[in-house]
Design an enzyme around this catalytic site. Structure first.
Site, PDB file in Angstrom:
ATOM      1  N   LYS A 112       0.827  -1.210   0.000  1.00 33.94           N
ATOM      2  CA  LYS A 112       0.000   0.000   0.000  1.00 33.94           C
ATOM      3  C   LYS A 112       0.859   1.257   0.000  1.00 33.94           C
ATOM      4  O   LYS A 112       0.547   2.214  -0.683  1.00 33.94           O
ATOM      5  CB  LYS A 112      -0.942   0.020   1.222  1.00 33.94           C
ATOM      6  CG  LYS A 112      -2.138  -0.899   1.061  1.00 33.94           C
ATOM      7  CD  LYS A 112      -3.179  -0.636   2.140  1.00 33.94           C
ATOM      8  CE  LYS A 112      -4.325  -1.639   2.041  1.00 33.94           C
ATOM      9  NZ  LYS A 112      -5.246  -1.549   3.184  1.00 33.94           N
ATOM     10  N   LYS A 194      -4.921 -10.316  -7.068  1.00 32.42           N
ATOM     11  CA  LYS A 194      -6.190 -10.429  -6.341  1.00 32.42           C
ATOM     12  C   LYS A 194      -7.119  -9.291  -6.727  1.00 32.42           C
ATOM     13  O   LYS A 194      -6.660  -8.187  -7.031  1.00 32.42           O
ATOM     14  CB  LYS A 194      -5.956 -10.482  -4.828  1.00 32.42           C
ATOM     15  CG  LYS A 194      -5.695  -9.137  -4.201  1.00 32.42           C
ATOM     16  CD  LYS A 194      -5.800  -9.158  -2.678  1.00 32.42           C
ATOM     17  CE  LYS A 194      -5.427  -7.761  -2.191  1.00 32.42           C
ATOM     18  NZ  LYS A 194      -5.402  -7.569  -0.776  1.00 32.42           N
ATOM     19  N   LYS A 197      -9.943  -3.099  -4.814  1.00 36.33           N
ATOM     20  CA  LYS A 197     -10.325  -1.750  -5.232  1.00 36.33           C
ATOM     21  C   LYS A 197      -9.107  -0.868  -5.491  1.00 36.33           C
ATOM     22  O   LYS A 197      -9.175   0.053  -6.286  1.00 36.33           O
ATOM     23  CB  LYS A 197     -11.186  -1.098  -4.158  1.00 36.33           C
ATOM     24  CG  LYS A 197     -12.670  -1.396  -4.286  1.00 36.33           C
ATOM     25  CD  LYS A 197     -13.262  -0.720  -5.507  1.00 36.33           C
ATOM     26  CE  LYS A 197     -14.782  -0.807  -5.551  1.00 36.33           C
ATOM     27  NZ  LYS A 197     -15.449  -0.107  -4.491  1.00 36.33           N
TER      28      LYS A 197
END
Ligand code: TYM
Length: 329
Positions: A112, A194, A197
């Site tokens: 992230k 995967k 969003k």
């Protein structure tokens, strides 16, 4: 009854098919025979910048989706994380127990933070430690999640073990409850990644126009060759579609493969688009119904928070006592 706890972020508003098949479907099943606690983790959502108005709305939209997908507030305790202040309080205790290197090894943070263009906050770094507190507060036996949460569950167990050995037995060691077949739903455009969003592409959202979803499914990347068989290594695209199809219909992958013998990828994708539309349409109707009556929705969440707090406050009090804090009268 064994305890179950899990959480979901309200960040995006709509859940995607990976959230449902990897996690929420199991939440619904587990509420029958378990003492289940499910929370919308708004504290986790602010680890990346949020628009306040959207966060408030998305938190309700998330709760409405959980209800629409089958969480029964009379069976399970459904609540919003920030309504139970013990999460942040135990989170602090757990932070003080976590090694810097240990936290640095969390792969989701690395992913992230490397993808983020905005400045990365410390909250994103300590995110899994708050998650550990979520779980340990309820003395959960099982934590139903997708594969991507496995490492956070390991950290949770490590922290519980460390606390217990330092201060005496306080926390139960929770186990990840991961259903292998649907533990990782893949992106329709990149079936090796995967569905997520934060990686735009082939993400099927539960609250988007089903026509749009059906179109995404029809244009999913499939593999070379033409045979419809389940082979994750060589046919990740087709295998992902078969997994989704099987999960939504309750039919086995083998029976689907037998049915599609001699048919093409186009048939499979068109049919799956219809299966999804049929499944999601009533879900969307129920979401709308819950959101039409925000007062009742908020009441459900308030009742959930009250029940959750009873358990959480007990655990926090015992924890504080073990650490050596003076307990208030
Ligand atoms: P979140 O909000 O990202 O995702 C919610 C759940 O969906 C699962 N999931 C998937 N499963 C299969 N395939 C996919 N492509 C896929 N994408 C997401 C996730 O594994 C998750 O179970 N850290 C958590 C939220 C959390 C939590 C907790 C979970 C906070 N506190 C305590 C369990 C217990 C998260 O970000 O989930």
């Amino acid at each position: 009854r064994p305890r179950v706890l899990s959480g979901i972020q309200p960040t995006a508003g709509s859940f995607h098919l990976g959230n449902y098949l990897g996690a929420v479907r199991q939440w619904v099943a587990l509420q029958e025979a378990h003492d289940a606690f499910y929370c919308v983790v708004d504290l986790h959502a602010i680890t990346v910048e949020q628009n306040p108005k959207e966060l408030r709305q998305n938190t309700r939209v998330s709760a409405a989706q959980l209800l629409a997908l089958g969480i029964d507030p009379d069976r399970a305790t459904l609540f919003v994380q920030s309504h139970v202040p013990e999460h942040a309080q135990l989170g602090w205790v757990m932070q003080c127990l976590t090694g810097f290197g240990e936290a640095s090894r969390m792969t989701q943070f690395k992913d992230k933070s490397s993808r983020s263009e905005a400045a990365v906050g410390v909250g994103l770094f300590t995110y899994p430690i708050l998650q550990a507190a979520d779980i340990l507060l309820y003395q959960a036996h099982y934590v139903p999640v997708g594969e991507d949460q496995r490492q956070h569950l390991e950290l949770t167990r490590d922290l519980a073990t460390r606390f217990n050995s330092r201060y005496g037995k306080t926390f139960r060691l929770p186990e990840a409850y991961i259903v292998k077949d649907t533990a990782k739903i893949f992106d329709l455009q990149d079936p090796t990644a995967k569905m997520s969003k934060s990686v735009p592409g082939g993400v099927v959202e539960l609250l988007e126009d089903p026509k749009r979803s059906a179109k995404k499914i029809r244009s999913a990347v499939t593999d070379t060759g033409r045979e419809i068989i389940f082979d994750v290594e060589n046919k990740p695209g087709v295998s992902n579609l078969l997994t989704i199809y099987s999960a939504l219909t309750g039919r086995t992958v083998e029976s689907l493969v037998a049915d599609y013998d001699g048919k093409g990828y186009g048939d499979l994708k068109k049919d799956l688009g219809e299966v999804f539309t049929e499944w999601v349409t009533p879900v969307q109707e129920r979401v709308r119904m819950y959101l039409d009556d925000v007062a009742s929705l908020d009441k459900i969440l308030a009742r959930g928070a009250e029940r959750a707090r009873e358990v959480a406050a007990g655990t926090l009090r015992r924890t504080y006592d073990k650490i050596g804090f003076i307990l208030p009268e």
